[in-house]
Design an enzyme around this catalytic site. Structure first.
Site, PDB file in Angstrom:
ATOM      1  CD  GLU A  26      10.125   5.374   5.220  1.00  0.00           C
ATOM      2  OE1 GLU A  26       9.969   4.186   4.868  1.00  0.00           O
ATOM      3  OE2 GLU A  26       9.181   6.138   5.520  1.00  0.00           O
ATOM      4  CG  HIS A  40       6.562   3.635   1.177  1.00  0.00           C
ATOM      5  ND1 HIS A  40       7.088   4.908   1.271  1.00  0.00           N
ATOM      6  CD2 HIS A  40       6.806   3.049   2.381  1.00  0.00           C
ATOM      7  CE1 HIS A  40       7.623   5.078   2.463  1.00  0.00           C
ATOM      8  NE2 HIS A  40       7.453   3.970   3.159  1.00  0.00           N
ATOM      9  CD  GLU A  84       3.036   1.781   4.817  1.00  0.00           C
ATOM     10  OE1 GLU A  84       3.419   2.239   5.914  1.00  0.00           O
ATOM     11  OE2 GLU A  84       3.793   1.192   4.029  1.00  0.00           O
ATOM     12  CG  HIS A  85       4.112   7.092   4.757  1.00  0.00           C
ATOM     13  ND1 HIS A  85       4.985   7.892   5.437  1.00  0.00           N
ATOM     14  CD2 HIS A  85       4.750   5.896   4.598  1.00  0.00           C
ATOM     15  CE1 HIS A  85       6.103   7.228   5.690  1.00  0.00           C
ATOM     16  NE2 HIS A  85       5.985   6.014   5.179  1.00  0.00           N
TER      17      HIS A  85
END
Length: 432
Positions: free
Chosen positions: A142, A67, A70-71
């Site tokens: 997040e 993740h 991905e950012h």
């Protein structure tokens, strides 16, 4: 370039494997105004223990690294990829699941430029120690948002209750502690191992010229150099048969309590088509049990233990599967007991043949309807592709399902493998 014709859907899918191993699929839809591209890698949140490219020892990387990567992929040397897509009049996004990461664009113009931009920003990594450190704060925010979301906590908590060792029990974003462990070198190691073209797939659907589009992709790939392809070695997860926790309750700022009864399924099939058959069969069974026209749904509604938030879902991924049944209700103990009783007595459930045939037709209609949306087509294609399944086979498999296929699922309903996760209000409201 190969052409695959699916007679049932009257669709032509075009395929070509690039010299570097990248698998490219194009689905022309002349009546679509929108073009949608999805670039996926077979790398998700559960892939935390593996042998890196050109190495020979298994390593463990921090949870949440897929993740995190991905950012960071949107950051290019020239600027942010999202800004470049916006200048082309396109939108872009990305997502990470337990087993894959995908980058996408949606546009009604400049299709060529969008395809090349998608390929270019994903196939080049640009990281600095400073930007990696800065991203940690963004991702931790997040994580905090999800920690404060009662729906997410109930959903994910019900999964955590089932698994003792499998990394699916770890939040896709990781934790604040594991995110803090991530550094530039580890991100690059993951990128070069899992973002090799041979571990990726590009799918483009829309009003496209197939020959021209494939030529654009082919030329783009010919000008790039990648390291020699290697078979990725991932650690085999030895998950115990038993669940981790039978029940857990969490108090949060909610008005109406939430409950999810989950059930672990340890019987994991290896054959892709058998896996597809099981998934479609399970969806039919859940529809028979809980569709709004079903006797159970009507009875539970009249009892006041379920409402429109109620749902029942089957999840089947690379090496795990489970059921989740529940919703928002003041009568959460009653709903919990009803679901557990149903699971315990599933062997006695009688399937009505007329209702079965009607449900098959309903699901075929729903699936055909999904082909009116480029987003739905692309996301479904990517979801099943890495499991060795083509979504165009769905209707053929659905239409051949029998009542016996549904009966065969009953053996998977094991009371000892069930768990409950409940979110209750911090103060005030009591179970009725």
């Amino acid at each position: 370039m190969k052409t695959i014709y699916y007679k049932t859907l009257d669709e032509k899918l075009y395929f070509e494997e690039m010299d570097n191993g990248l698998q490219v699929y194009l689905l022309p839809k002349a009546d679509f105004s929108k073009t949608y591209g999805l670039f996926s890698t077979n790398f998700g949140s559960i892939d935390t223990t593996f042998v890196p490219l050109h190495e020979n020892k298994m390593i463990k990387v921090p949870d949440g690294i897929a993740h995190f990567l991905e950012h960071k992929m949107f950051e290019m040397r020239e600027g942010d990829a999202s800004d470049f897509f916006a200048k082309l009049g396109a939108s872009t996004n990305a997502f990470t699941s337990s087993s894959r990461t995908a980058y996408l664009f949606s546009t009604t113009s400049h299709e060529r430029e969008c395809i090349e931009l998608l390929l270019d920003f994903v196939q080049d990594i640009y990281l600095t120690d400073e930007t990696v450190q800065k991203e940690k704060g963004i991702i931790n925010q997040e994580i905090g948002m999800y920690d404060d979301d009662p729906d997410w906590r109930c959903y994910f908590g019900s999964i955590q209750n089932l698994y003792q060792e499998h990394p699916v029990k770890i939040d896709i974003a990781g934790t604040v502690e594991t995110v803090d462990e991530i550094d530039k070198e580890t991100l690059e190691k993951c990128y070069h191992t899992f973002y090799h073209p041979s571990n990726m797939m590009l799918f483009v659907v829309g009003n496209i010229d197939v020959e021209e589009t494939m030529s654009i992709i082919r030329n783009n790939q010919e000008h790039k150099r990648f390291e020699k392809e290697e078979i990725i070695q991932r650690m085999k997860i030895n998950e115990p048969v038993a669940i981790d926790k039978k029940e857990e309750t969490l108090s949060m700022d909610v008005i109406m309590p939430k409950v999810i009864v989950s059930m672990k399924i340890n019987d994991i099939l290896n054959d892709p088509m058998q896996r597809l058959k099981r998934e479609l069969s399970m969806n039919i069974l859940l529809d028979l049990l809980f569709a709004k026209s079903s006797p159970i749904y009507e009875q539970w509604t009249n009892m006041g233990i379920i409402n429109d938030s109620f749902s029942a879902n089957f999840t089947q991924e690379r090496d795990y599967s489970f059921l989740q049944i529940g919703g928002d209700t003041f009568k959460y103990n009653e709903l919990k007991e009803k679901v557990l009783d149903l699971i315990a007595s599933m062997k006695d459930y009688q399937i009505d043949e007329t209702q079965f045939k009607r449900t098959i037709k309903k699901n075929i209609g729903m699936f055909i309807g999904m082909f009116n949306s480029p987003e739905s087509i692309a996301n479904m294609f990517s979801r099943y592709y890495f499991e060795g399944v083509m979504i165009f086979d769905f209707i053929d498999v659905l239409s051949k399902l029998t009542i016996q296929d549904i009966e065969d699922l009953k053996k998977l309903f094991i009371y000892d493998l069930t768990s409950c996760y409940i979110v209750t209000p911090k103060v005030g409201l009591q179970n009725k």
